[in-house]
Design an enzyme around this catalytic site. Structure first.
Site, PDB file in Angstrom:
ATOM      1  N   LEU A 123       0.816  -1.221   0.000  1.00 34.84           N
ATOM      2  CA  LEU A 123       0.000   0.000   0.000  1.00 34.84           C
ATOM      3  C   LEU A 123       0.852   1.275   0.000  1.00 34.84           C
ATOM      4  CD1 LEU A 123      -2.890   1.139   0.202  1.00 34.84           C
ATOM      5  CD2 LEU A 123      -2.565   1.173   2.687  1.00 34.84           C
ATOM      6  N   ASP A 124       0.600   2.142  -0.964  1.00 35.73           N
ATOM      7  CA  ASP A 124       1.245   3.455  -1.052  1.00 35.73           C
ATOM      8  C   ASP A 124       2.769   3.373  -1.130  1.00 35.73           C
ATOM      9  OD1 ASP A 124      -1.259   4.634  -0.928  1.00 35.73           O
ATOM     10  OD2 ASP A 124      -1.214   4.834   1.239  1.00 35.73           O
ATOM     11  N   ALA A 125       3.254   2.254  -1.609  1.00 34.12           N
ATOM     12  CA  ALA A 125       4.712   2.077  -1.646  1.00 34.12           C
ATOM     13  C   ALA A 125       5.246   1.821  -3.054  1.00 34.12           C
ATOM     14  CB  ALA A 125       5.113   0.933  -0.714  1.00 34.12           C
TER      15      ALA A 125
END
Lengths: 284, 284, 284, 284
Positions: free
Chosen positions: C227-229
């Site tokens: 996530l969000d990486a």
């Protein structure tokens, strides 16, 4: 940063320029570490800057020039090959205000930017101590209505004697005469304290305050015989508001001026600036 | 956001202005939720904007005005009290380009900015469908050399009939006649697609490309009889380089134009813009 | 803009890559209109993007591919040739907030960005009317704890059936399952409303307000199972101060989000984004 | 700039605070030249900063304090009155890198910022010459694992003996122990070379390069016992791209670091920074 040769060229746009260059480089095992090119379709002109690792080539800069020479002739190039290890000789000119000069001297002494300073020239003696602390020669060359012409002749000789590559007008508050601007075309970098073409000439911050702009700026450009009208190298702005007096703008503007001038000089030192009519191509 | 009354005033600077106002507010239990003031020492003029929570006062806007009235007289104030819940009536004028209009309509329909749109006026029919989808009246008012005068008379009547507070020239490519600029002084917000005062007039992006600037901008200002010379409300810039053609600048500029115009309108809707000669005081 | 073929490639860095390519192009009279290359010395990897004018070549895209194919094999390239006139098929996914979707639809309908939108998918019906006004299919696909798995299977089929090149999560507030992120690696562009890696996950503006940062931002990145990486494509920031509540930040942030997302999509549509491990090379 | 008294206060929000203050000022003929206030509705706390022209008051700072004292008691204020002509005593601490130190010394010697420097402290001797050229005492205080505790005790005595108002960690690469952070709470300003909360701790530029961010930043904050977690005073960013190595980021970052630190110190010198929990209110 490893040593490299920088090939900078411009010529009429044509088929096969890049192929000819890259082929010549590849045939000698040259390793291209940075490549930029730009074709201006309006003027049919082509610009290029390549960095080739010096280690990868079986010859030095002159050998490289020899290899490129026939290609350059074939495409009618204006071109040069520079050596990343050769430091440019930069004469800095200042008046009384020290923000740009201080910033450049910091970048010089810290190694942030690699160049030599044969001397600092000023029409005022104020900054002598600070300059000399750096072990740099400080030349006080007063300019007043009576001696203007002679002073600029002296300056010209100085540029020659010092073998200057670039002259930086670091808030040098004198207007250089046309003959100097022309003789050193593309070599004299000025910082003007406005976002040109707005507020050319005197007192730009006062002009900005009177117009009520919401951003003020600074512009680094090559000096040409037309005041504040030479090719722009770099610009930036900072926000102001109704609270800001002219004095505040002077203060806020100083930080933009020195940043913009330092960026412009950095591009120049790295041979990233190509003049294109009254504009610049900057290969960053 | 809770309902508040906004007191906006300007007057000759004097002792005790703030004390008189804050005392009057405090005596009636008024809760100040936002306070801005500015004294221009050059012109000896004072500007103020206060927001007072409506709930905290024992009266409505008229009651508040009554309380403030003697103070306003005493200090010769130009002043008004507005109600944060009263939505301004904003007429948007456009030509063919839709970026500013689309942006404002988005902000309107999403509630990002609170205002009413009595109508959109355009000299071209192109944007009718999009406007009408929003349930907003679209008025096609052609302007050509023969009917210019009559068209602007019609526009004047329209502004009156629609009871417009603010008129936004959202890339409306006609120059309004002086009589309209004067009658609606401080009410007509224009967006000019350059960083004024650079590149006033026609084709600013072309002018910018020819000058070789490294940043292009947009300026929102009040329309005055002098073209592109009215009080500036907001400006911003975006970086360009030698690769960017005029067409690229047009495209990059659109995003700056709509951002700058939206900010200017937001300030206006929140009564944050005070005109001060040919400049503005923006209380953000 | 004239039609061009875009060659995008990456491979282990080696001698002669550029020479081989430019020679092949020149031999067939190809006119290079834009050229970018980058060699990552840490990983010994080479990246390139060339635009060649279609008119200048004696064959079409397939002919160009044929010419390049042996070179590609020789240097073990990952490569593709795309046609600037082929519009990508972009599925936009949204929830309830419309700022990013509205902005993209404006850019689509005004021609600011050239792409096709086979459909807009949302887990809420709110934006149906606006989407359908554009003549674009709106697919309401609710996602709730019970049907999550089935919904994402449906989404997968949809991506296939619609032959999507790129999927834009325009503030689509659902986390895509790893299998979708993996199947469409490098094709799903998300906008996260913080300056990553700060404030990943839920409620980034609340997190930002609590930390007291002076700038808030937005990040567009490729969706990956983490996530969000994923690889960051573009970021930007806007200044905030102590007056700004979380609600203010949400509002200020919207403008940054849509700008950042639009830039990222523009790069993607123009084949300017190359994935490099967990980073991106953007050839602007 | 004319001499003024600055009143800085915070207290539980209540009716009549501003009225009480402005009434007291007006009764004595005080001329308010700058006024800022902020009420945090979440915490019910009120913050204010007023500048009153010293000439306009019939008493000095102590007289002003006497007048304000009953009001301060009534509203349970934390407050102080400072004199714009009293220069703060600022100890600058550095290690080997000189960009922040050089910048602050330039601002000091040019009068750009008004403050006194009782001494510069460093754990390395490298910068002695440059500091001493300014006529400023340079104290070399090595810090190593064996003497850490003693060194920080020495530092504490030094702060006392030098009567420091503010301590600036100008890239001082040692972590101050909690007892110093607590004893000088709100007095120690650090510059961290990342956009916090991203990349706290060691090697932030390396962390940034590894994450592939498109902007890098710097953060000035008050030192607290939690590393890099104190109240943020100022932040800014600069754009980077795939070409930029960690070394490039270090270089680009320096300019942001010194700008951000100088702004933070300027706010502190002008009493514009109020600490509010783990955040700051900056009255610019």
């Amino acid at each position: 940063m490893n040593r490299s040769y920088r090939l900078i060229l411009s010529c009429p746009d044509d088929l096969g320029i890049v192929a000819a260059i890259t082929d010549a480089v590849a045939r000698h095992g040259g390793w291209i570490t940075e490549a930029h090119q730009f074709a201006d379709p309006d003027h049919g002109w082509f610009f290029m800057r390549y960095e080739v690792s010096a280690d990868s080539l079986p010859f030095d800069g002159d050998g490289f020039r020899e290899v490129l020479s026939p290609i350059a002739r074939r495409f009618s190039m204006q071109w040069r090959v520079t050596d990343s290890e050769r430091r440019q000789r930069v004469i800095i000119m200042a008046s009384r205000e020290s923000h740009c000069l201080s910033d450049l001297l910091y970048r010089w002494r810290s190694g942030d930017m690699a160049f030599d300073i044969p001397c600092v020239v000023s029409n005022h003696p104020d900054l002598r101590d600070f300059v000399e602390w750096h072990g740099i020669e400080f030349i006080h060359l007063p300019v007043d209505p009576e001696n203007r012409e002679a002073a600029f002749e002296t300056l010209d000789s100085l540029f020659q004697r010092m073998d200057a590559d670039t002259i930086v007008l670091a808030r040098y508050m004198q207007i250089l005469p046309p003959f100097l601007c022309e003789r050193y075309r593309g070599q004299i970098i000025n910082i003007h304290h406005s976002f040109l073409p707005s507020f050319a000439g005197a007192n730009p911050y006062r002009q900005a305050a009177e117009r009520g702009v919401k951003l003020i700026g600074a512009t680094s450009h090559f000096a040409t015989p037309d005041l504040d009208a030479g090719p722009i190298i770099e610009q930036d702005v900072v926000r102001v508001n109704h609270h800001n007096t002219v004095a505040d703008m002077v203060q806020l503007g100083r930080d933009v001026e020195k940043t913009v001038l330092a960026r412009a000089l950095r591009y120049q030192l790295q041979d990233r600036v190509l003049i294109h009519g009254n504009k610049t191509v900057i290969f960053q």
